[in-house]
Design a protein around this motif. Structure first.
Motif, PDB file in Angstrom:
ATOM      1  N   ALA A 205       6.282  -7.059  -7.606  1.00 32.66           N
ATOM      2  CA  ALA A 205       6.720  -5.763  -8.129  1.00 32.66           C
ATOM      3  C   ALA A 205       5.525  -4.903  -8.540  1.00 32.66           C
ATOM      4  O   ALA A 205       5.481  -3.695  -8.255  1.00 32.66           O
ATOM      5  CB  ALA A 205       7.662  -5.970  -9.318  1.00 32.66           C
ATOM      6  N   GLU A 206       4.543  -5.501  -9.191  1.00 31.62           N
ATOM      7  CA  GLU A 206       3.358  -4.753  -9.631  1.00 31.62           C
ATOM      8  C   GLU A 206       2.520  -4.303  -8.438  1.00 31.62           C
ATOM      9  O   GLU A 206       1.933  -3.209  -8.456  1.00 31.62           O
ATOM     10  CB  GLU A 206       2.519  -5.603 -10.584  1.00 31.62           C
ATOM     11  N   LYS A 209       4.069  -1.180  -6.963  1.00 33.01           N
ATOM     12  CA  LYS A 209       3.715   0.008  -7.749  1.00 33.01           C
ATOM     13  C   LYS A 209       2.284   0.445  -7.454  1.00 33.01           C
ATOM     14  O   LYS A 209       1.994   1.637  -7.290  1.00 33.01           O
ATOM     15  CB  LYS A 209       3.856  -0.280  -9.239  1.00 33.01           C
ATOM     16  N   GLU A 212       1.844   2.059  -4.037  1.00 34.47           N
ATOM     17  CA  GLU A 212       2.432   3.401  -4.028  1.00 34.47           C
ATOM     18  C   GLU A 212       1.507   4.394  -4.725  1.00 34.47           C
ATOM     19  O   GLU A 212       1.299   5.521  -4.223  1.00 34.47           O
ATOM     20  CB  GLU A 212       3.793   3.360  -4.723  1.00 34.47           C
ATOM     21  N   GLN A 213       0.926   3.987  -5.859  1.00 35.43           N
ATOM     22  CA  GLN A 213      -0.002   4.865  -6.567  1.00 35.43           C
ATOM     23  C   GLN A 213      -1.233   5.154  -5.728  1.00 35.43           C
ATOM     24  O   GLN A 213      -1.709   6.297  -5.670  1.00 35.43           O
ATOM     25  CB  GLN A 213      -0.398   4.228  -7.900  1.00 35.43           C
TER      26      GLN A 213
END
Length: 245
Positions: A205-206, A209, A212-213
């Protein structure tokens, strides 16, 4: 007078001599005392008995012991100081992480696939960290070996890094990236294993993120080559950050 036929009354028995008690004259005065010319245990035979507890210390040895104790105390109070021959100045060390915040971290074991040998080799056990730069917002994964703190993984989380289960395990992921932990950035196939399946899910999950960033940042900056785990420019910057560490 008594008649001739009567018998004379029996004489009263003599009183038995009293048993002398300890300390009577029969054994000398003072209890087991000395008798003139005898063999006693009191004064005049073998001398005065030593005190049981709390007697005065024997003369001579006590004084000597006191002097030794005083000398020992004087030696213990020595305050001599010694200056080192060579004085070394403190050197400030930099890890290269001072400008970054830890977005996520967890203990893990890392493996790398060696193409020449066609096998997995252990890279090290340590803490995998997702670090986010305080100014530009870029995110990278940094992992050091627990004992030596040597870097075993260092790459930006660019788009295109896809995590797949390793051998059907719910604790490990396999992915490829442009790693800059060695001398030169190179496309590398990693396998990372976590203590629990929950840790592995958190990592996935991290990482989603973070990629995507990084995709948004790279799009703003016009950095190309993000697809399929690329981003050689980002890898080069990661290599530059590694050289500072």
């Amino acid at each position: 007078m008594s008649g001739e036929g009567e018998e004379a009354p029996a004489a009263a028995p003599e009183a038995a001599p009293a048993v002398p008690a300890f300390g009577s004259a029969a054994f000398g005065t003072g209890g087991f005392g000395a008798t003139p010319g005898g063999f006693g245990f009191g004064t005049g035979s073998f001398g005065t008995a030593p005190p049981v507890f709390g007697g005065a210390p024997a003369s001579g040895d006590g004084d000597a012991g006191g002097e030794d104790g005083a000398e020992g105390g004087a030696e213990a109070e020595c305050t001599a100081t010694f200056k080192p021959v060579v004085e070394l100045e403190e050197v400030a060390t930099s890890t290269g992480e001072e400008d970054e915040d830890v977005a996520w971290e967890c203990k893990a074991k890392l493996y790398r696939f060696v193409n020449d040998k066609g096998e997995w080799q252990e890279r090290g056990t340590g803490t995998a960290k997702l670090l986010k730069h305080k100014e530009n917002g870029r995110v990278r994964l940094l992992m050091r070996r627990k004992q030596t703190l040597k870097i075993c993984a260092n790459f930006y989380t660019v788009p295109g890094i896809n995590l797949t289960p390793h051998a059907g395990s719910d604790k490990a992921w396999v992915f490829s990236c442009m790693d800059a932990s060695d001398d030169e950035p190179a496309m590398t196939l990693f396998a990372i294993r976590f203590p629990t399946s929950d840790n592995a899910e958190e990592f996935k999950a991290e990482m989603a993120k973070a990629t995507e960033q990084m995709g948004e940042i790279m799009e703003k900056e016009g950095v190309a080559g993000a697809a399929e785990g690329g981003g050689e420019e980002a890898a080069a910057e990661a290599e530059e950050g590694t050289s500072k560490e």
